[in-house]
Design a protein around this motif. Structure first.
Motif, PDB file in Angstrom:
ATOM      1  N   TRP A   1       0.824  -1.206   0.000  1.00 31.84           N
ATOM      2  CA  TRP A   1       0.000   0.000   0.000  1.00 31.84           C
ATOM      3  C   TRP A   1       0.858   1.257   0.000  1.00 31.84           C
ATOM      4  N   GLY A   2       1.956   1.255   0.753  1.00 33.01           N
ATOM      5  CA  GLY A   2       2.830   2.418   0.797  1.00 33.01           C
ATOM      6  C   GLY A   2       2.176   3.621   1.471  1.00 33.01           C
ATOM      7  N   PHE A   3       2.835   4.768   1.346  1.00 29.21           N
ATOM      8  CA  PHE A   3       2.318   6.023   1.899  1.00 29.21           C
ATOM      9  C   PHE A   3       1.683   6.916   0.835  1.00 29.21           C
ATOM     10  N   PHE A   4       2.202   6.886  -0.371  1.00 27.60           N
ATOM     11  CA  PHE A   4       1.830   7.884  -1.378  1.00 27.60           C
ATOM     12  C   PHE A   4       1.332   7.256  -2.682  1.00 27.60           C
ATOM     13  N   ARG A   5       1.074   5.942  -2.704  1.00 33.10           N
ATOM     14  CA  ARG A   5       0.628   5.297  -3.939  1.00 33.10           C
ATOM     15  C   ARG A   5      -0.876   5.430  -4.163  1.00 33.10           C
ATOM     16  N   HIS A   6      -1.627   5.581  -3.069  1.00 35.73           N
ATOM     17  CA  HIS A   6      -3.086   5.635  -3.163  1.00 35.73           C
ATOM     18  C   HIS A   6      -3.589   6.854  -2.405  1.00 35.73           C
ATOM     19  N   ARG A   7      -4.552   7.542  -2.988  1.00 35.35           N
ATOM     20  CA  ARG A   7      -5.039   8.782  -2.385  1.00 35.35           C
ATOM     21  C   ARG A   7      -5.671   8.543  -1.013  1.00 35.35           C
ATOM     22  N   TRP A   8      -6.411   7.452  -0.864  1.00 37.55           N
ATOM     23  CA  TRP A   8      -7.077   7.215   0.413  1.00 37.55           C
ATOM     24  C   TRP A   8      -6.071   6.959   1.524  1.00 37.55           C
ATOM     25  N   VAL A   9      -4.958   6.281   1.213  1.00 37.67           N
ATOM     26  CA  VAL A   9      -3.918   6.060   2.222  1.00 37.67           C
ATOM     27  C   VAL A   9      -3.255   7.386   2.582  1.00 37.67           C
ATOM     28  N   LEU A  10      -2.983   8.209   1.573  1.00 43.38           N
ATOM     29  CA  LEU A  10      -2.356   9.510   1.812  1.00 43.38           C
ATOM     30  C   LEU A  10      -3.249  10.397   2.680  1.00 43.38           C
ATOM     31  N   VAL A  11      -4.560  10.394   2.401  1.00 45.68           N
ATOM     32  CA  VAL A  11      -5.487  11.199   3.188  1.00 45.68           C
ATOM     33  C   VAL A  11      -5.526  10.701   4.634  1.00 45.68           C
ATOM     34  N   LYS A  12      -5.546   9.377   4.826  1.00 48.21           N
ATOM     35  CA  LYS A  12      -5.511   8.824   6.182  1.00 48.21           C
ATOM     36  C   LYS A  12      -4.246   9.253   6.914  1.00 48.21           C
ATOM     37  N   PHE A  13      -3.131   9.219   6.214  1.00 50.64           N
ATOM     38  CA  PHE A  13      -1.847   9.576   6.816  1.00 50.64           C
ATOM     39  C   PHE A  13      -1.844  11.041   7.253  1.00 50.64           C
ATOM     40  N   VAL A  14      -2.347  11.918   6.379  1.00 48.89           N
ATOM     41  CA  VAL A  14      -2.379  13.346   6.704  1.00 48.89           C
ATOM     42  C   VAL A  14      -3.316  13.603   7.886  1.00 48.89           C
ATOM     43  N   ILE A  15      -4.498  12.981   7.876  1.00 41.61           N
ATOM     44  CA  ILE A  15      -5.437  13.163   8.980  1.00 41.61           C
ATOM     45  C   ILE A  15      -4.824  12.698  10.299  1.00 41.61           C
ATOM     46  N   THR A  16      -4.117  11.579  10.265  1.00 38.53           N
ATOM     47  CA  THR A  16      -3.480  11.065  11.477  1.00 38.53           C
ATOM     48  C   THR A  16      -2.461  12.053  12.031  1.00 38.53           C
ATOM     49  N   LEU A  17      -1.635  12.621  11.155  1.00 40.65           N
ATOM     50  CA  LEU A  17      -0.634  13.590  11.600  1.00 40.65           C
ATOM     51  C   LEU A  17      -1.297  14.830  12.198  1.00 40.65           C
ATOM     52  N   VAL A  18      -2.365  15.308  11.549  1.00 39.38           N
ATOM     53  CA  VAL A  18      -3.076  16.475  12.070  1.00 39.38           C
ATOM     54  C   VAL A  18      -3.706  16.154  13.427  1.00 39.38           C
ATOM     55  N   GLN A  19      -4.294  14.965  13.540  1.00 38.56           N
ATOM     56  CA  GLN A  19      -4.927  14.565  14.800  1.00 38.56           C
ATOM     57  C   GLN A  19      -3.895  14.487  15.930  1.00 38.56           C
ATOM     58  N   LEU A  20      -2.740  13.906  15.641  1.00 38.43           N
ATOM     59  CA  LEU A  20      -1.709  13.783  16.667  1.00 38.43           C
ATOM     60  C   LEU A  20      -1.221  15.163  17.109  1.00 38.43           C
ATOM     61  N   TYR A  21      -1.004  16.042  16.140  1.00 33.63           N
ATOM     62  CA  TYR A  21      -0.556  17.393  16.490  1.00 33.63           C
ATOM     63  C   TYR A  21      -1.603  18.109  17.342  1.00 33.63           C
ATOM     64  N   ALA A  22      -2.855  18.038  16.907  1.00 33.54           N
ATOM     65  CA  ALA A  22      -3.923  18.729  17.636  1.00 33.54           C
ATOM     66  C   ALA A  22      -4.096  18.152  19.035  1.00 33.54           C
ATOM     67  N   GLY A  23      -3.998  16.820  19.153  1.00 34.19           N
ATOM     68  CA  GLY A  23      -4.174  16.204  20.456  1.00 34.19           C
ATOM     69  C   GLY A  23      -3.045  16.515  21.421  1.00 34.19           C
ATOM     70  N   ILE A  24      -1.793  16.452  20.915  1.00 32.30           N
ATOM     71  CA  ILE A  24      -0.635  16.637  21.789  1.00 32.30           C
ATOM     72  C   ILE A  24      -0.431  18.099  22.156  1.00 32.30           C
ATOM     73  N   PHE A  25      -0.520  18.989  21.170  1.00 30.97           N
ATOM     74  CA  PHE A  25      -0.126  20.378  21.387  1.00 30.97           C
ATOM     75  C   PHE A  25      -1.295  21.336  21.646  1.00 30.97           C
ATOM     76  N   LEU A  26      -2.520  20.898  21.363  1.00 31.40           N
ATOM     77  CA  LEU A  26      -3.665  21.785  21.564  1.00 31.40           C
ATOM     78  C   LEU A  26      -4.622  21.252  22.624  1.00 31.40           C
ATOM     79  N   LEU A  27      -5.169  20.046  22.401  1.00 30.95           N
ATOM     80  CA  LEU A  27      -6.203  19.546  23.301  1.00 30.95           C
ATOM     81  C   LEU A  27      -5.666  19.224  24.687  1.00 30.95           C
ATOM     82  N   SER A  28      -4.561  18.486  24.774  1.00 27.41           N
ATOM     83  CA  SER A  28      -4.044  18.092  26.086  1.00 27.41           C
ATOM     84  C   SER A  28      -3.686  19.291  26.968  1.00 27.41           C
TER      85      SER A  28
END
Length: 217
Positions: free
Chosen positions: A80-107
């Motif tokens: 599947w890789g990181f950048f071969r399929h759009r749905w995987v790429l979108v999941k990856f970006v959402i995960t990074l945004v979620q982690l940033y928001a959770g660690i640096f904003l929500l907590s």
């Protein structure tokens, strides 16, 4: 069933389980914070913020770490890789945004709410977090939008040790977080660095020549 396939399935299982736990804890935070926001009782408000802090540190954040870790390992170690399929790429970006928001904003805001009480932005943020994880689950099932650019041949599937490390490393970080009371994903980060460093050297052919339908990667 060979060893590699067995541990790959266990990695997928742990990814699904931790993602569901992440979403469930985000929903629990939303309920607790909205309860504290809606009441005039100081005791109820204090209880809602105290339990929100405990849930975030002991359950939500560790589940988020394991979900992100196993998802990254599956992307790195499967065709599947990181950048071969759009749905995987979108999941990856959402995960990074979620982690940033959770660690640096929500907590940090939850720490502040222990003194000032919950605010509407926290309720909205936790609702959006749960909704984003639900959307990622839909992406994993529907796999929309096709490949990124021209369809290329998939990469190799990693050896069995990668999936063993993903499962045992994720469980170890989860257990450590439960003991310490907060996540410390040093092992997960170290394993990701190792896998990304050696993945180009793999010569194991992909099972079946391409990713199997219905797999979360």
């Amino acid at each position: 069933m060979d060893t590699r396939k067995r541990w790959r399935r266990l990695t997928v299982w742990l990814h699904i389980l931790s993602s569901a736990g992440w979403m469930a804890q985000a929903m629990a935070l939303c309920v607790m914070l909205s309860t504290g926001l809606a009441t005039d009782d100081p005791a109820v408000r204090a209880a809602s913020t105290t339990m929100s802090l405990a849930t975030d540190a002991r359950l939500l954040a560790p589940m988020a770490d394991v979900s992100a870790f196993t998802g990254i390992m599956l992307s790195a170690a499967t065709p599947w890789g990181f950048f071969r399929h759009r749905w995987v790429l979108v999941k990856f970006v959402i995960t990074l945004v979620q982690l940033y928001a959770g660690i640096f904003l929500l907590s940090p805001q939850l720490q502040q709410s222990a003194v000032t009480g919950p605010v509407p932005a926290q309720v909205v943020a936790t609702a959006l977090m749960a909704s984003a994880i639900a959307f990622q689950a839909w992406l994993s099932v529907a796999k929309p939008w096709g490949p990124v650019g021209r369809r290329r041949r998939g990469g190799n599937t990693g050896p069995a040790w990668v999936f063993v490390a993903a499962v045992l490393g994720g469980l170890a970080d989860l257990a450590l977080a439960l003991v310490l009371g907060h996540p410390m994903p040093l092992l997960s980060i170290a394993l990701i660095v190792v896998v990304l460093a050696v993945r180009r050297s793999w010569t194991v052919a992909p099972a079946g020549g391409r990713p199997a339908p219905g797999r979360i990667g």
